[in-house]
Design an enzyme around this catalytic site. Structure first.
Site, PDB file in Angstrom:
ATOM      1  N   ASP A  40      85.364  77.550  -7.500  1.00 24.37           N
ATOM      2  CA  ASP A  40      85.268  76.284  -7.157  1.00 24.37           C
ATOM      3  C   ASP A  40      87.424  75.805  -7.022  1.00 24.37           C
ATOM      4  O   ASP A  40      87.953  74.755  -6.421  1.00 24.37           O
ATOM      5  CB  ASP A  40      84.605  74.851  -7.773  1.00 24.37           C
ATOM      6  N   PHE A  43      89.666  77.709  -5.274  1.00 20.46           N
ATOM      7  CA  PHE A  43      90.099  77.270  -3.871  1.00 20.46           C
ATOM      8  C   PHE A  43      90.968  76.205  -3.802  1.00 20.46           C
ATOM      9  O   PHE A  43      91.126  75.517  -2.691  1.00 20.46           O
ATOM     10  CB  PHE A  43      87.761  76.734  -3.351  1.00 20.46           C
ATOM     11  N   ASP A  44      90.249  75.320  -4.718  1.00 13.36           N
ATOM     12  CA  ASP A  44      90.889  73.795  -5.428  1.00 13.36           C
ATOM     13  C   ASP A  44      92.824  74.003  -5.434  1.00 13.36           C
ATOM     14  O   ASP A  44      93.270  73.084  -4.767  1.00 13.36           O
ATOM     15  CB  ASP A  44      90.633  73.666  -5.861  1.00 13.36           C
ATOM     16  N   SER A  89      66.380  68.069  27.362  1.00 21.58           N
ATOM     17  CA  SER A  89      65.097  67.881  26.550  1.00 21.58           C
ATOM     18  C   SER A  89      64.961  69.669  26.560  1.00 21.58           C
ATOM     19  O   SER A  89      64.986  69.811  27.807  1.00 21.58           O
ATOM     20  CB  SER A  89      64.894  66.630  26.249  1.00 21.58           C
ATOM     21  N   LEU A  90      63.729  69.303  26.134  1.00 25.74           N
ATOM     22  CA  LEU A  90      62.625  70.895  26.053  1.00 25.74           C
ATOM     23  C   LEU A  90      60.991  69.985  26.208  1.00 25.74           C
ATOM     24  O   LEU A  90      61.050  68.485  25.316  1.00 25.74           O
ATOM     25  CB  LEU A  90      62.683  71.254  24.803  1.00 25.74           C
ATOM     26  N   GLU A 120      63.593  80.196  17.305  1.00 27.01           N
ATOM     27  CA  GLU A 120      64.186  79.497  16.945  1.00 27.01           C
ATOM     28  C   GLU A 120      63.515  78.553  16.088  1.00 27.01           C
ATOM     29  O   GLU A 120      62.449  77.905  16.341  1.00 27.01           O
ATOM     30  CB  GLU A 120      65.383  79.037  17.618  1.00 27.01           C
ATOM     31  N   LYS A 122      63.361  74.484  15.349  1.00 23.19           N
ATOM     32  CA  LYS A 122      63.359  73.139  16.281  1.00 23.19           C
ATOM     33  C   LYS A 122      63.954  72.260  14.625  1.00 23.19           C
ATOM     34  O   LYS A 122      63.404  71.641  14.493  1.00 23.19           O
ATOM     35  CB  LYS A 122      62.403  72.528  16.636  1.00 23.19           C
ATOM     36  N   ASP A 124      65.590  69.793  13.326  1.00 25.19           N
ATOM     37  CA  ASP A 124      65.395  67.843  12.973  1.00 25.19           C
ATOM     38  C   ASP A 124      66.104  66.837  13.177  1.00 25.19           C
ATOM     39  O   ASP A 124      66.731  66.523  11.777  1.00 25.19           O
ATOM     40  CB  ASP A 124      63.827  67.151  12.436  1.00 25.19           C
ATOM     41  N   ARG A 143      74.996  63.701  22.209  1.00 28.57           N
ATOM     42  CA  ARG A 143      74.187  63.445  23.247  1.00 28.57           C
ATOM     43  C   ARG A 143      74.457  62.380  24.315  1.00 28.57           C
ATOM     44  O   ARG A 143      74.419  62.754  25.562  1.00 28.57           O
ATOM     45  CB  ARG A 143      72.544  64.209  23.099  1.00 28.57           C
ATOM     46  N   GLU A 180      72.237  71.401  16.166  1.00 29.60           N
ATOM     47  CA  GLU A 180      71.590  70.803  15.587  1.00 29.60           C
ATOM     48  C   GLU A 180      72.603  69.929  14.291  1.00 29.60           C
ATOM     49  O   GLU A 180      72.678  70.644  13.623  1.00 29.60           O
ATOM     50  CB  GLU A 180      70.685  70.964  15.682  1.00 29.60           C
ATOM     51  N   TYR A 233      73.034  77.786  21.130  1.00 25.31           N
ATOM     52  CA  TYR A 233      73.112  76.890  23.168  1.00 25.31           C
ATOM     53  C   TYR A 233      74.505  77.650  23.051  1.00 25.31           C
ATOM     54  O   TYR A 233      75.247  76.919  22.731  1.00 25.31           O
ATOM     55  CB  TYR A 233      72.006  76.403  23.562  1.00 25.31           C
ATOM     56  N   LYS A 295      62.655  80.610  23.565  1.00 30.57           N
ATOM     57  CA  LYS A 295      63.586  80.488  24.952  1.00 30.57           C
ATOM     58  C   LYS A 295      63.389  82.193  25.615  1.00 30.57           C
ATOM     59  O   LYS A 295      63.873  83.327  24.602  1.00 30.57           O
ATOM     60  CB  LYS A 295      65.297  80.725  24.226  1.00 30.57           C
ATOM     61  N   LYS A 319      55.749  72.244  18.793  1.00 25.99           N
ATOM     62  CA  LYS A 319      55.994  71.327  17.416  1.00 25.99           C
ATOM     63  C   LYS A 319      55.132  70.993  16.408  1.00 25.99           C
ATOM     64  O   LYS A 319      53.739  71.997  16.285  1.00 25.99           O
ATOM     65  CB  LYS A 319      55.763  69.435  18.055  1.00 25.99           C
ATOM     66  N   CYS A 413      56.334  32.483  -0.014  1.00 28.95           N
ATOM     67  CA  CYS A 413      56.361  33.148  -1.505  1.00 28.95           C
ATOM     68  C   CYS A 413      55.224  33.566  -2.356  1.00 28.95           C
ATOM     69  O   CYS A 413      54.443  32.392  -2.526  1.00 28.95           O
ATOM     70  CB  CYS A 413      57.596  32.898  -2.315  1.00 28.95           C
ATOM     71  N   CYS A 416      56.469  31.908  -5.732  1.00 28.79           N
ATOM     72  CA  CYS A 416      56.541  30.409  -6.410  1.00 28.79           C
ATOM     73  C   CYS A 416      55.937  29.698  -4.847  1.00 28.79           C
ATOM     74  O   CYS A 416      56.440  28.247  -5.031  1.00 28.79           O
ATOM     75  CB  CYS A 416      58.422  30.067  -6.775  1.00 28.79           C
ATOM     76  N   CYS A 431      62.632  34.966   0.044  1.00 26.21           N
ATOM     77  CA  CYS A 431      62.704  34.317  -0.910  1.00 26.21           C
ATOM     78  C   CYS A 431      63.516  33.248  -1.265  1.00 26.21           C
ATOM     79  O   CYS A 431      64.193  33.347  -2.121  1.00 26.21           O
ATOM     80  CB  CYS A 431      61.899  33.979  -1.663  1.00 26.21           C
ATOM     81  N   CYS A 437      62.567  31.111  -8.656  1.00 26.03           N
ATOM     82  CA  CYS A 437      61.664  32.131  -8.440  1.00 26.03           C
ATOM     83  C   CYS A 437      61.247  33.277  -9.156  1.00 26.03           C
ATOM     84  O   CYS A 437      62.039  34.222  -9.819  1.00 26.03           O
ATOM     85  CB  CYS A 437      61.804  33.007  -7.318  1.00 26.03           C
TER      86      CYS A 437
END
Ligand code: IVH
Length: 676
Positions: A40, A43-44, A89-90, A120, A122, A124, A143, A180, A233, A295, A319, A413, A416, A431, A437
């Site tokens: 790292d 890289f920096d 959509s699918l 593949e 899916k 989320d 989308r 995604e 895709y 697919k 699903k 509440c 109180c 409250c 309280c």
């Protein structure tokens, strides 16, 4: 002479090109291949070198340079564009039988032709369309409604696994690639912990978090949130191969992250095996998935099959069944936070769910209770999919007793008895009895002594309760009136432990002002906001005197926070507490700045800051301008003397400055000006 300069510049240009390519390659190794070649630190160092060279040579600016990945912190509304191809959509399936139906349907539609299937994950998250021209990212679009979406290029550029400039062969001159954007589990947990602590509403799942992050107005904040992206895709007229799978494998070579789960299959048996394998193995993945996608591989066959109005005929989603338990709702508790927010929590008959026993589930707020239509004693479905806190997702109404009554939210509440109020535009009931309280009073004491606030050793939740019940500590200022004798006689306390508490209290007087501000429990003033405020206002008296307008002029302070601060200091008893804390020696201001290096080098100059910088933050530049007698102003006018321009200065600002003849200086020139 001229040729000597040319040579030096030519070397710089080559070095810039080399560094950009190297840094892109290392980003790819790290974020896509998970196989870094350099540390790292190294890289920096390369990054710093490139930043310095780019600052010297604005003429070779490239908006897609790896240095731009940090994101500008200039906010921006999103432009909308029409998708070149609508984002559909699918169709969903929930069993291998239904996937079998899809295969048979497809065979018929292809007049009995055999076909290959690509399996593949899916993912989320939230879908994204990326447009590349001549090997460079030109646009990223959400989308949206499927027809048109928001242009979020700047935010997407901060995602390190998305290549800005492609490498390799067979890259079509122009193409679209979709995928995604996801928020990995560990990032999701980290962000939610932070939000929970700051009493901000939690993201229900990584999908919401990813979608919300992508729409943030501040790309610098997006960059901090660790988004990732998988592509699945690719669309274009001149794709290198005639099938989906090979095109994805080519795209992988150009730098895109293509999931290793992507598999070519030839039979329903293989598909069945794939489903069984991933139904279990997906739990090991670093990101959330909610199913698989199948697919048709051949692009010719895809074309033949075509689309329905909503989805392609050549693909189907499968699903995963959610991990769900059915159990009885025993009761609901209404918990009161330190800022008075009431959270309903369901107490459940213990139920086993993905390896743990679940006894409680959050019901979030009244709207959630309403939409679930929960009745007392209901049999409820509990899910843990994607959420950190188990949640109730439904009710088995067939098991409901005939005389069951709908669950109602408390109107008063539970502690109180004060009538609750609902803040406009928010789902939470609060409250308002802040000062009497008990759970709120104790909550504020517990927060105040906490490790990241005043860090008072020896006082935890139980002790806070004990001190409260004994009447010794009713508010945070009372802590500083405690004596050793008073503490030593408390239950379970002895000389030694009392000593520890007294020392902890004494030490807390050295805690810096920014943490004191956080410790006060001003609603919406979390750790980050407190830091920002402290740096800006420098002392509590300034903060107490500020109006909503003045507060919202500070970076990142919105009206909600500003109003809450003004409300807090509008209350007499809070003033009283502040004065007692101050008298006790608690830090109420930032340490004095070294006055000796103040100058009047910028006296009478008004300066606009625009863009992002390498050497200092915008706030630091603001402070530097003031320290040297200048005035930092928000917008460019005839009266502006300079625009201090960083990277990504907005084109509108640039044009305005140029047309008004305002001098534009970069940060090096500015630093030179004040150090002359
Ligand atoms: S293909 C025209 N592949 O699922 C076909 N979608 O329900 C376009 N998704 O909007 C989609 N993983 O956001 C495809 N491997 C994958 C996917 C995937 C997740 C999402 C995508 C899409 C939604 C459809």
């Amino acid at each position: 002479m001229e040729s000597l300069w040319d040579n030096i510049f030519e070397e710089d240009r080559k070095r810039i090109e080399f560094l950009r390519a190297e840094l892109n390659r290392h980003n790819h190794n790290y974020y896509v291949l998970n196989a870094p070649e350099i540390s790292d630190r190294d890289f920096d160092m390369l990054m710093k070198e490139l930043e310095a060279l780019e600052a010297q040579h604005p003429e070779w600016d490239d908006p897609l340079s790896p240095t731009r990945r940090v994101g500008s912190d200039l906010g921006k509304g999103f432009q909308q564009v029409k998708h070149i191809h609508p984002m559909l959509s699918l169709g969903n399936t929930y069993s291998i039988e239904e996937v079998g139906d899809f295969v048979r349907r497809t065979t018929t539609a292809l007049s009995g032709e055999t076909f290959e299937v690509v399996g593949e994950m899916k993912f989320d998250g939230t879908s994204i369309s990326l447009i590349y021209e001549n090997g460079r990212l030109v646009r990223a679009v959400t989308r949206g409604d499927g027809e048109k979406g928001d242009v979020v290029t700047e935010n997407v550029m901060t995602i390190k696994s998305i290549p800005l400039v492609l490498t390799g062969d067979n890259i079509p001159q122009s193409f679209e690639i979709r995928g995604e954007i996801v928020l990995p589990w560990d990032e999701f947990d980290r962000i939610n912990k932070e939000r929970e602590y700051n009493e901000e509403s939690l993201f229900a799942n990584p999908r919401n978090a990813a979608a919300g992050t992508l729409k943030l107005q501040n790309p610098a904040e997006v960059a901090r949130r660790g988004l990732d992206a998988y592509l699945y895709y690719i669309i274009g007229d001149n794709l290198p191969c005639d099938n989906h799978y090979d095109n994805l494998m080519e795209a992988r070579k150009w730098g895109f992250k293509i999931s290793d789960a992507t598999t070519l299959m030839r039979s329903l048996d293989e598909i069945d095996e794939y489903i069984k394998y991933w139904d279990v193995q997906r739990k090991q993945l670093p990101v959330a998935t909610d199913g698989l996608v199948f697919k048709v591989n051949s692009l010719r066959q895809q074309l033949n099959l075509g689309f329905t109005a909503k989805s392609p005929r050549w693909a189907i989603a499968y699903k995963f069944p959610a991990e769900r338990g059915l159990t009885r709702l025993l009761s609901v508790s209404f918990e009161i936070g330190r800022t008075g927010v009431i959270t309903p929590v369901a107490n459940l008959e213990p139920v086993q769910l993905s390896g743990t026993v679940v006894r409680r589930a959050s019901l979030h707020n009244e709207d959630v209770i309403r939409s679930l239509d929960i009745h007392d004693g209901d049999m409820v479905y509990v899910e843990k999919g994607g959420e950190i806190i188990p949640k109730i997702t439904g009710v088995d109404t067939s098991a409901r007793a005939a005389n069951a009554v709908p669950l109602t939210f408390v109107t008063n509440c539970p502690s109180c008895g004060t009538q609750l109020v609902r803040v406009e535009g928010e789902a939470a009931w609060v409250c308002p009895n802040k000062f009497e309280c008990e759970p709120q009073m104790i909550g504020r004491i517990e927060h105040f002594v906490g490790r990241r606030m005043m860090n008072i050793d020896g006082i935890g939740g139980e002790t806070a309760q004990l001190m409260f019940d004994s009447g010794l500590v009713r508010n945070i200022a009372d802590l500083y009136d405690l004596t050793h004798e008073q503490v030593a006689v408390l239950d379970r306390f002895a000389n030694r432990s009392a000593e520890r508490v007294m020392k902890g209290i004494a030490d807390s007087k050295n805690v810096p002002f920014e943490r004191v501000l956080f410790a006060l429990s001003i609603q919406y003033v979390g750790e980050t906001v407190a830091k920002k405020l402290a740096k800006y206002v420098r002392d509590i008296d300034t903060l107490m005197s500020m109006s909503v307008e003045q507060l919202t002029a500070i970076d990142d302070i919105g009206p909600r926070i500003a109003e809450s601060i003004v409300e807090y200091f509008g209350i007499e008893s809070n003033h009283n507490i502040i004065e007692r804390l101050r008298a006790a020696g608690v830090q109420m201001s930032m340490p004095q700045e070294d006055e000796s290096d103040r100058t009047d080098r910028l006296a009478g100059k008004s300066i606009v800051i625009s863009g992002t910088f390498t050497h200092h933050s915008r706030d630091e530049y603001k402070a530097l301008i003031e320290k040297h007698g200048g005035k930092n102003v928000g917008s460019i006018s005839k009266k502006t003397d300079y625009v201090l321009a960083g990277e990504n200065m907005g084109p509108a600002k640039l044009e305005k400055a140029t047309s008004l003849g305002v001098k534009i200086i970069d940060e090096n020139a500015f630093l030179e000006m004040i150090s002359e």
